[in-house]
Design a protein around this motif. Structure first.
Motif, mmCIF file in Angstrom:
data_model
loop_
_atom_site.group_PDB
_atom_site.id
_atom_site.type_symbol
_atom_site.label_atom_id
_atom_site.label_comp_id
_atom_site.label_asym_id
_atom_site.label_seq_id
_atom_site.Cartn_x
_atom_site.Cartn_y
_atom_site.Cartn_z
ATOM 1 N N GLN A 23 0.852 -1.177 0.000
ATOM 2 C CA GLN A 23 0.000 0.000 0.000
ATOM 3 C C GLN A 23 0.890 1.229 0.000
ATOM 4 O O GLN A 23 1.899 1.279 0.703
ATOM 5 N N CYS A 25 1.481 5.273 0.789
ATOM 6 C CA CYS A 25 0.994 6.272 1.739
ATOM 7 C C CYS A 25 1.591 7.630 1.421
ATOM 8 O O CYS A 25 2.786 7.745 1.159
ATOM 9 N N CYS A 55 4.089 2.730 -5.273
ATOM 10 C CA CYS A 55 3.940 4.087 -4.736
ATOM 11 C C CYS A 55 3.933 5.115 -5.869
ATOM 12 O O CYS A 55 3.121 6.042 -5.865
ATOM 13 N N ALA A 100 3.562 1.520 2.858
ATOM 14 C CA ALA A 100 2.997 1.377 4.213
ATOM 15 C C ALA A 100 3.916 0.558 5.119
ATOM 16 O O ALA A 100 4.099 0.902 6.289
ATOM 17 N N VAL A 119 -0.784 9.752 8.139
ATOM 18 C CA VAL A 119 -1.096 9.416 6.754
ATOM 19 C C VAL A 119 -2.210 10.348 6.283
ATOM 20 O O VAL A 119 -3.297 10.363 6.854
ATOM 21 N N GLN A 122 -3.908 7.342 1.261
ATOM 22 C CA GLN A 122 -3.251 6.063 0.969
ATOM 23 C C GLN A 122 -4.007 5.337 -0.129
ATOM 24 O O GLN A 122 -5.191 5.555 -0.342
ATOM 25 N N SER A 123 -3.280 4.466 -0.799
ATOM 26 C CA SER A 123 -3.885 3.675 -1.867
ATOM 27 C C SER A 123 -4.689 2.533 -1.268
ATOM 28 O O SER A 123 -4.549 2.203 -0.089
#
Length: 169
Positions: A23, A25, A55, A100, A119, A122-123
């Motif tokens: 993930q 961030c 990312c 992450a 954060v 985030q994805s």
């Protein structure tokens, strides 16, 4: 797998299982008043050397939804991920783009500085990776041997090192 082969699509050999979720961030200082990425104007996001591909993909897709001039790369080229997070924690840079798992490791390793981060965005978690080959590129016997070798590699020191570096099991 059989349906992929029948459809003429690549043949899966191995599906990877990440040890941590993949993930991306977008991290800011905990005192930041930014309510969303749209408030990060100009060269505001540190994208350190070694930033993972998922990312970069997340930031590219995020920027496509934002007005021009938001979330541009900050001039921190050559800095490590730790240095970029330090810069955000210290208030020297508005934001950083990190994985992450990397953020969790940073917060564990540097709890004081890590506690100064939050954060902002985030994805969604990225799916696990799949190692595939072109249909017909390997004989069925070779494909079975390759798959078995990849699955068994975790029982060797070298295989454990490789899969730990890739954060896979």
């Amino acid at each position: 797998a059989a349906s992929l082969v029948a459809a003429g699509l690549p043949t899966p050999l191995v599906v990877t299982v990440p040890t941590q979720k993949l993930q991306a961030c977008l991290v800011v200082n905990a005192k930041s008043g930014a309510k969303g990425p749209h408030e990060l104007k100009g060269e505001s996001v540190a994208v350190p050397a070694g930033t993972k591909a998922h990312c970069h993909l997340y930031l590219d897709r995020l920027k496509a939804t934002l007005p021009d001039g938001c979330c541009d790369a900050a001039k921190l080229k050559g800095r490590s991920i730790e240095e970029a997070l330090d810069a955000v924690s210290d208030g020297d840079c508005p934001a950083a783009l990190v994985d992450a798992g990397t953020l969790v490791a940073y917060q564990k390793h540097k709890p004081g500085a890590g506690g100064q981060l939050k954060v902002l965005a985030q994805s969604d978690p990225f799916p696990p990776g799949v190692l595939v080959c072109r249909k017909g590129a390997l004989t069925p016997d070779t494909a079975r041997k390759l798959t078995a070798g990849l699955v068994r590699c975790v029982s060797t020191d070298e295989g454990q090192l490789l899969t730990s570096l890739w954060r896979l099991k």
